[in-house]
Design an enzyme around this catalytic site. Structure first.
Site, PDB file in Angstrom:
ATOM      1  N   ALA A  87       0.849  -1.186   0.000  1.00 56.62           N
ATOM      2  CA  ALA A  87       0.000   0.000   0.000  1.00 56.62           C
ATOM      3  C   ALA A  87       0.881   1.232   0.000  1.00 56.62           C
ATOM      4  O   ALA A  87       2.093   1.130   0.178  1.00 56.62           O
ATOM      5  CB  ALA A  87      -0.897   0.016   1.239  1.00 56.62           C
ATOM      6  N   MET A  88       0.259   2.390  -0.193  1.00 55.64           N
ATOM      7  CA  MET A  88       1.025   3.617  -0.303  1.00 55.64           C
ATOM      8  C   MET A  88       0.324   4.774   0.407  1.00 55.64           C
ATOM      9  O   MET A  88      -0.863   5.002   0.211  1.00 55.64           O
ATOM     10  CB  MET A  88       1.243   3.937  -1.793  1.00 55.64           C
ATOM     11  CG  MET A  88       2.034   5.189  -2.048  1.00 55.64           C
ATOM     12  SD  MET A  88       3.721   5.057  -1.366  1.00 55.64           S
ATOM     13  CE  MET A  88       4.005   6.767  -0.953  1.00 55.64           C
TER      14      MET A  88
ATOM     15  N   GLU B 190      -0.107   2.742   7.011  1.00 53.34           N
ATOM     16  CA  GLU B 190      -0.253   3.871   6.084  1.00 53.34           C
ATOM     17  C   GLU B 190      -0.812   5.080   6.809  1.00 53.34           C
ATOM     18  O   GLU B 190      -0.411   6.208   6.553  1.00 53.34           O
ATOM     19  CB  GLU B 190      -1.140   3.489   4.891  1.00 53.34           C
ATOM     20  CG  GLU B 190      -0.698   2.242   4.117  1.00 53.34           C
ATOM     21  CD  GLU B 190       0.768   2.202   3.733  1.00 53.34           C
ATOM     22  OE1 GLU B 190       1.364   3.280   3.534  1.00 53.34           O
ATOM     23  OE2 GLU B 190       1.340   1.107   3.650  1.00 53.34           O
TER      24      GLU B 190
HETATM   25  N1  0A1 Z   1       5.793   3.613   1.397  1.00 46.63           N
HETATM   26  C1  0A1 Z   1       5.015   2.411   1.244  1.00 46.63           C
HETATM   27  C2  0A1 Z   1       5.667   1.346   0.471  1.00 46.63           C
HETATM   28  C3  0A1 Z   1       5.786   1.520  -0.989  1.00 46.63           C
HETATM   29  C4  0A1 Z   1       7.008   1.751  -1.531  1.00 46.63           C
HETATM   30  C5  0A1 Z   1       7.188   1.782  -2.893  1.00 46.63           C
HETATM   31  C6  0A1 Z   1       6.084   1.553  -3.681  1.00 46.63           C
HETATM   32  O1  0A1 Z   1       6.229   1.508  -5.028  1.00 46.63           O
HETATM   33  C7  0A1 Z   1       7.439   1.284  -5.568  1.00 46.63           C
HETATM   34  C8  0A1 Z   1       4.851   1.328  -3.147  1.00 46.63           C
HETATM   35  C9  0A1 Z   1       4.704   1.320  -1.794  1.00 46.63           C
HETATM   36  C10 0A1 Z   1       4.814   1.810   2.600  1.00 46.63           C
HETATM   37  O2  0A1 Z   1       5.752   1.749   3.387  1.00 46.63           O
HETATM   38  O3  0A1 Z   1       3.736   1.354   2.883  1.00 46.63           O
HETATM   39 ZN    ZN Z   2       5.771   2.470   5.070  1.00 44.80          ZN
END
Ligand code: 0A1
Ligand code: ZN
Length: 875
Positions: free
Chosen positions: A268-269, A304
């Site tokens: 997820a993002m 998230e």
């Molecule tokens: N920041 C998000 C993780 C995430 C990282 C990269 C992505 O695409 C390349 C997608 C999601 C988390 O820590 O949930």
């Molecule tokens: Zn994260």
């Protein structure tokens, strides 16, 4: 990739020469292209010493530039150049408006970075560097801007148009198209940008923050999945309340949205106000989702949400600081899950993951510090080390400071850095300032890779009533450094009397935190009336390997008496390791295998103790995993480990059949299904019992599994029964159950994924041909990461016996898939290749076979930076 990709170093960091004060975007979504119009207000960064005449904007080769203007003046080809996707404008003023129009093609985007289509829904993924695939920009996290975004699309097919922040205007055009404008008042880096457009439905609720602000909560999915969003909503509200209570953090926008999409590279993002979720991490229902699935949804929704402060309000200066947001946020979500469910079970599960996946990463060619010093492709650093070890590092700070000073440090961190892009040093500095502690040596956890090893011995002097622990620490070399300076390690310890009670230690505490700072140290305990049994590394207080020569009797004693729940489980694991390692040696030497009475006795006692948490009983009665035993071996003998575990489980099943059968019955639930900690625990133990019973070799237990499979009112019981039979010797029954399961669930994509995974992880011979056949099945789609992970990923990562087949067929298969995926989706290709990179851990024949395949990938056509980095570092 036509030239060798360059390496980016932390030491080369420089502040950006320009900042972006505001960003206005307009997206026109059309069938065969999308037009992206950007209007950026740029200004020189006062903090930058140099004053370059020109401006370099990140971009990508897939962008087609239609128009470029500075302060309204259209630029011509002589005013700018484009090289490897990046745009350089030869000369710019100190402050100006940059307008650009680019054309992109989301329908052709199979990499799922930037703007793409997922089953007819437009969505974005911009972390880490995806925004440059949408438009030319300063795509780095220390450039933060407010965004205004207008999305235009056909109203009938894309009734829902979303972006970050609050909706401020909307309207209909005459041609059947409509538009919505969103404004996000919080300055953010481009990686937190999001856009969604599609025919989505939603559920809605509200949350009132501690200070009385009303927040609208909207969760979007395809209509057919609308009934699977309630658990995510409950989890979201619980997370919002928890972050107020535990960290004093309130939500800041008027609306919080989550969108479920089926095509997604990760879980997820955390895009500001508009999270995009892999369906596997947000949808849940009793009939289609296992207990583990419910808990994953709860944890990822929380993760998230917590990013809104640890990540969004305070973000990373550069991508080397990734663990600043990820380590802290994983620690936060783990504590949340511990508070919502069983704390000890959560800790056991996290440590199991860390000790297999992270420790092996730290011992392999891609080992890197929690704060890496260099990378080729940042997407390769969303790792167990940055996430899980990073969370352990934050946990150690929490242990060293205690809860109150930790909270003061966290408050200070958020207060000092709200609205900024900062570093892990800033995080530690806030913790130091709030606590008065010096964490200089502690910071080695951020800069040194590798898993420290503690060797502990002890002595007891009855005449003086003195007990001494002598601790040595060492850390094996990793690619970035062969010599390691000693770490600052919190080692939590308790001492058990021969009666099994905790001895009172300093200030009558029963657990003390010893602080290791040197390579060798002795700790003295006075007033110890009898020789104690030490309970070491309670709660797994540091991510280390620990050696202490426990006898089997001492381990059985700790299993029964340790007041630390984690260490009771750990004692059982250690006992299991000793016994299995002996069986592995016997198997290798061709000796007859015999199961030790100690293990049977210890298991029986645990199984009969009805006062224990059934989940912990299930954890204790689960032998150390194939992966963990491999991790502990100098050379991994896949077949011997498998044979030893199979033998031990079969022998335990026969010795304890009656007990397993009784416990199975005790755990039957006759009230309505709930994914509550209590029910989850009962199902966990029940299905563990069933797994042993099936091994007892009596047809009545096959019938029991079949009955559970057909009568189950929930996916946990249904899937457990299926997996157990498929992985057993009852192959005819297995085939029948598999086809029944598929026809029952073929319309539920996530359930079909588990159907693929159950077959991919089948240790029985022939699994590879089965996997190859399934790749042709209607249920499989190479462009959908969830399908790839469930089938190819599970086969290569969770089916050691078949993946490591001596004829090299598993390795060849993986190399073929990596080459194919390299073109379609580099991130997925590069993650998939991991099992091949661990070749050094296997025998010479396998080493050669694995390296041959890595070389074959290396020699294949154009490699993406993602795959190039992992493969070149592994050869
Ligand atoms: N920041 C998000 C993780 C995430 C990282 C990269 C992505 O695409 C390349 C997608 C999601 C988390 O820590 O949930
Ligand atoms: Zn994260």
């Amino acid at each position: 990739m036509s030239t060798t990709p360059s390496v980016i170093y932390l030491k080369d960091y420089q502040v950006p020469p320009f900042l972006i004060e505001s960003t206005q975007l307009r997206f026109e979504l059309e069938d065969d292209r999308t037009l992206v119009k950007a209007e950026l207000r740029l200004t020189r960064n006062p903090e930058c010493q140099v004053k370059p005449r020109g401006l370099l904007m990140h971009g990508d080769e897939s962008l087609r530039l239609c128009r470029l203007a500075v302060d309204g003046q259209v630029l011509t080809a002589k005013d700018y150049s484009i090289d490897a996707g990046a745009l350089t404008i030869a000369e710019v003023p100190d402050q100006f408006i940059l307008e650009s129009v680019v054309e992109i093609d989301p329908a052709k985007n199979t990499a799922l970075e930037g703007l793409y289509l997922s089953d007819g829904v437009y969505c974005t993924q911009c972390e880490a560097e995806g925004f440059r695939r949408i438009t030319y920009y300063l795509d780095r996290p220390d450039v933060m801007s407010v965004f205004t975004t207008t999305v235009v699309a056909d109203k009938a097919r894309f009734p829902v148009l979303l972006s970050n922040g609050n909706p401020v205007a909307e309207g209909d055009d005459s041609d059947g198209r409509h538009w919505v404008t969103w404004e996000d008042p919080f300055p953010k880096p481009a990686y937190l940008f999001a856009l969604v457009a599609g025919d989505l439905k939603h559920i809605e609720d509200t949350f009132t923050t501690a200070s009385g602000k009303q927040v609208a909560l909207r969760l979007f999915a395809e209509e057919k999945d609308l009934d699977k969003l309630d658990h995510a909503m409950t989890s979201l509200k619980a997370s919002m309340r928890w972050d107020e209570q535990v960290y004093g953090r309130e939500y800041d926008l008027e609306i919080y949205m989550i969108v479920a999409v089926d095509f997604f590279n990760m879980g997820a993002m955390e895009n500001k106000g508009l999270n995009v979720f892999n369906t596997s991490c947000v949808l849940a229902s009793q009939k289609t989702t296992t207990d583990a699935g419910f808990q994953r949804v709860e944890a990822v929704v929380a993760h998230e949400y917590f990013h809104n402060w640890s990540g969004n309000r305070v973000t990373c200066r550069d991508w080397f600081q990734l663990s600043l947001k990820e380590g802290f946020t994983v620690f936060r979500d783990a504590e949340f899950s511990a508070d919502m469910n069983s704390r000890t079970v959560k800790r056991v599960e996290d440590v199991q993951l860390l000790r297999t996946a992270q420790f092996s990463e730290d011992a392999g060619p891609m080992a890197h510090p929690v704060r890496p010093a260099s990378f080729i492709e940042i997407s390769n650093f969303y790792t167990m080390t940055v996430y899980e070890k990073g969370a352990e590092v934050v946990r150690m700070i929490h242990t060293l400071l205690g809860p109150d000073q930790f909270r003061a440090g966290s408050d200070l961190y958020f207060e000092r850095h709200d609205g900024q892009a900062v570093t892990t040093d800033d995080f530690v500095a806030a913790m130091e300032a709030a606590s008065g502690r010096d964490l200089t040596q502690f910071k080695r956890w951020y800069s040194q890779a590798g898993t420290p090893v503690l060797d502990i011995t002890d002595e007891y002097d009855p005449s003086e009533s003195v007990y001494r622990l002598r601790v040595k620490q060492a850390c094996p070399p990793t690619p970035e450094a062969s010599e390691k300076a000693p770490f600052h390690i919190p080692l939590q310890v308790g001492l058990l009397s021969p009666e099994g009670t905790d001895m009172p230690l300093e200030n009558d505490a029963t657990t003390v935190t010893l602080e290791l700072t040197e390579s060798e140290q002795t700790f003295t305990f006075t007033g110890i009336p009898q020789k104690p049994v030490p309970s070491l590394l309670r709660g797994f207080s540091a991510p280390v390997k620990l050696n202490y020569a426990y006898s089997q009797a001492e381990l059985v004693f700790l299993m029964q008496h340790d007041s630390d729940g984690f260490n009771r489980w750990e004692a059982a694991q250690k006992l299991g390791v000793i016994i299995l390692q002996a069986l592995i040696a016997d198997y290798q030497a061709g000796r007859e295998l015999v199961l030790s009475d100690a293990l049977v006795g210890a298991y029986r006692a645990v199984l009969n103790d009805t006062t224990l948490d059934p989940a912990m009983v299930a954890k204790v009665l689960t032998l150390p995993s194939q992966a963990y035993l491999g991790e502990l071996s100098t050379q991994i003998d896949v077949d011997a480990i498998h044979a030893a575990r199979e033998f031990a489980m079969n022998a335990l099943a026969c010795a304890l059949e009656a007990e397993f059968s009784q416990a199975y019955k005790r755990c039957l639930i006759d009230v309505a299904y709930q994914p509550s900690a209590e029910q989850v625990a009962q199902r966990m133990l029940k299905n563990l019992c069933l797994s042993y019973l099936l091994r007892a070799g009596k047809p009545e237990y096959l019938a029991l599994a079949q009955q559970q499979f057909s009568d189950a009112d929930n996916m946990t019981d249904e899937q457990a029964a299926l997996a157990l039979v498929v992985h057993s010797n009852y192959q005819d029954a297995a085939q029948a159950m598999l086809s029944q399961f598929y026809s029952r669930w073929s319309q539920e994509s996530l359930v079909v994924n588990s159907w693929l995974a159950v077959q991919a992880s089948n240790p029985c011979p022939g699994a590879l041909s089965q996997v190859e056949a399934l790749m042709q099945h209607e249920a499989f789609n190479m462009k959908n990461p969830n399908k790839v992970r469930s089938l190819i990923g599970v086969f290569c990562g969770q089916n050691p016996v078949n993946f490591h087949a001596k004829d090299g067929s598993g390795y060849r298969f993986l190399a073929d898939q990596v080459v194919a995926l390299n073109e379609l989706n580099p991130q997925i290709a590069s993650r998939l290749v991991a099992p091949l990179t661990k070749w050094k851990r296997y025998d010479e024949t396998r080493q050669q076979l694995m390296r041959d395949q890595l070389q074959r990938i290396m020699d294949s056509a154009e490699l993406s930076r993602d795959v190039y980095e992992v493969v070149s570092k592994s050869i």
